[in-house]
Design a protein around this motif. Structure first.
Motif, PDB file in Angstrom:
ATOM      1  N   SER A  50       0.819  -1.211   0.000  1.00 40.40           N
ATOM      2  CA  SER A  50       0.000   0.000   0.000  1.00 40.40           C
ATOM      3  C   SER A  50       0.852   1.260   0.000  1.00 40.40           C
ATOM      4  CB  SER A  50      -0.926   0.015   1.227  1.00 40.40           C
ATOM      5  OG  SER A  50      -0.170   0.119   2.430  1.00 40.40           O
ATOM      6  N   SER A  53       3.476   3.639  -3.617  1.00 42.03           N
ATOM      7  CA  SER A  53       2.603   4.422  -4.483  1.00 42.03           C
ATOM      8  C   SER A  53       3.218   5.789  -4.732  1.00 42.03           C
ATOM      9  CB  SER A  53       1.218   4.582  -3.836  1.00 42.03           C
ATOM     10  OG  SER A  53       0.454   5.561  -4.497  1.00 42.03           O
ATOM     11  N   ILE A 161      -6.789   8.465  -4.170  1.00 39.18           N
ATOM     12  CA  ILE A 161      -6.068   7.210  -4.382  1.00 39.18           C
ATOM     13  C   ILE A 161      -6.989   6.016  -4.152  1.00 39.18           C
ATOM     14  CG2 ILE A 161      -4.203   5.736  -3.517  1.00 39.18           C
ATOM     15  CD1 ILE A 161      -2.676   8.332  -2.836  1.00 39.18           C
TER      16      ILE A 161
END
Length: 427
Positions: A50, A53, A161
């Motif tokens: 996660s 990004s 996002i």
């Protein structure tokens, strides 16, 4: 069964004082062990991937930019400009605090950072001029919540996002709501100042005084222009704009304002790092929590339950807003955005709401959580600066919280307040 185990364990851990990041990770792990057949390694995989990004990199960079600008002399120049523009009104220092917070919000993207930067100057100033310290802390804490509405906004980045929504569009959509929140807070402050006979400072500014104040703050005011102008002209992405903001902050702090030295630069990087680390931990475990929700199809179940109550957009959004208001009291904004966006965004779109409009409604609702106990991050920052108890500040906050709730209702009823600028700029 899965829903019950997940949420009961999560809130049980929070109630006994376990930090929210640990509560998110532990409740996810506990649920995977006792209520699912999922491999336990997936929680670690989701937590680490996660953070890989490019868009997420904007968060630490905007945090760093905000800290650099705060230490580099930006805050006091924005405060001077705000004082010239509104300082002559009844309760002028309160209005100056709100306006300066709006200016700084367009730089930092963070509520607590705004409270710390503006409050360290304005809370003592209001107290010295005879303002009630509880009121001074309350108005500063509430004004700081504008930091997550006016672009650039860290929660908007997270919503974009997670929800797959244009971050640039969300930034544009936050402009009018942010200004509206500031205006309503000023109206409330004026009424309280008038009733309590708070002192009036200064005089109505002349044209040249306004020009001089803008000139004094011109390099600070250029920051949001560079950030937003660069994004919408296509020169750089939101993440790249955050990096540009950091470089610009260093340049004006060192070479223009000459208030930054190596010691302050070190302090800025250290402070930004100490803020970013817990934020990243929260984000990573929030993603794991949200991953378990999606695997177990919990968002779909909740969406069907909410739409089963009513398919009317306004009624549905009022129900969601009430839910978000309560959530904001107990869960920090970033965690709430990561966990709830996959659940609530499909509900909003199902009843005909634009994703960008819903993003604004969601963040404005959660922004109230910055000043509501027991979580209320802005509340604790303002209490620390003012040396006033949470209970005393909370009593002074009531009219401001009511005002923000009214703004949320207005934004629900009038979608164009959020969509007007994005529709012009993106079409």
């Amino acid at each position: 069964m899965t829903i019950a185990v997940l949420f009961i364990s999560f809130f049980a851990l929070m109630l006994i004082g376990v930090p929210i990041a640990v509560s998110l990770g532990a409740s996810t792990l506990f649920t995977m062990v006792f209520a699912t057949n999922l491999p336990l390694g997936s929680i670690i995989t989701q937590a680490f991937t996660s953070l890989d990004s490019f868009s997420l990199l904007a968060i630490p960079l905007f945090i760093l930019a905000g800290v650099l600008m705060s230490l580099g002399g930006v805050s006091k120049r924005l405060l001077h400009l705000a004082d010239v523009l509104v300082g002559y009104l009844v309760g002028g220092l309160a209005h100056g605090t709100i306006l300066a917070s709006m200016f700084f919000a367009a730089i930092s993207g963070s509520g607590p950072a705004t409270v710390a930067a503006i409050g360290s100057f304005m809370i003592p100033a209001m107290a010295n001029k005879g303002y009630d310290k509880g009121f001074a802390a309350a108005v500063t804490a509430t004004a700081g919540s504008i930091g997550v509405i006016i672009p650039p906004s860290i929660p908007f980045i997270m919503f974009g996002i997670v929800g797959g929504v244009s971050i640039g569009g969300l930034f544009l959509a936050g402009i009018i709501p942010g200004i509206l929140v500031g205006a309503v807070l000023m109206i409330v402050s004026y009424g309280i100042a008038k009733k309590r006979d708070f002192p009036t400072e200064g005089k109505f500014p002349t044209f040249m005084e306004v020009v001089k104040a803008f000139n004094y703050a011109k390099f600070a005011l250029l920051i949001p222009v560079i950030i937003l102008g660069g994004i919408y002209s296509g020169f750089f992405s939101p993440t790249e704009s955050a990096a540009v903001a950091c470089i610009y902050a260093l340049i004006i702090g060192v070479f223009v304002y000459k208030e930054m030295n190596l010691s302050k630069i070190y302090d800025a990087f250290l402070e930004a790092t100490l803020i970013t680390i817990p934020v990243n931990i929260i984000i990573s475990f929030s993603i794991s929590f949200a991953y378990l929700l999606s695997i177990e199809r919990i968002p779909r179940t909740i969406a069907e339950f909410i739409t089963g109550i009513s398919e009317n957009m306004i009624i549905t959004m009022l129900i969601i807003s009430a839910f978000l208001f309560v959530v904001g009291m107990f869960i920090d904004t970033i965690s709430a955005v990561v966990i709830l966006t996959p659940i609530l965004l499909p509900v909003a779109t199902a009843v005909g709401m634009e994703p960008i409009h819903f993003g604004v409604i969601m963040i404005c609702n959660l922004a109230i959580g910055y000043v509501t106990p027991p979580l209320g991050v802005n509340l604790f920052v303002a209490s620390h600066i003012s040396k006033v108890s949470i209970e005393r500040i909370s009593r002074a906050l009531v009219p401001f919280i009511i005002a923000m709730v009214v703004v949320v209702i207005i934004l629900i009823l009038i979608p164009q307040l959020s969509l007007f600028i994005p529709n012009i700029a993106l079409n």
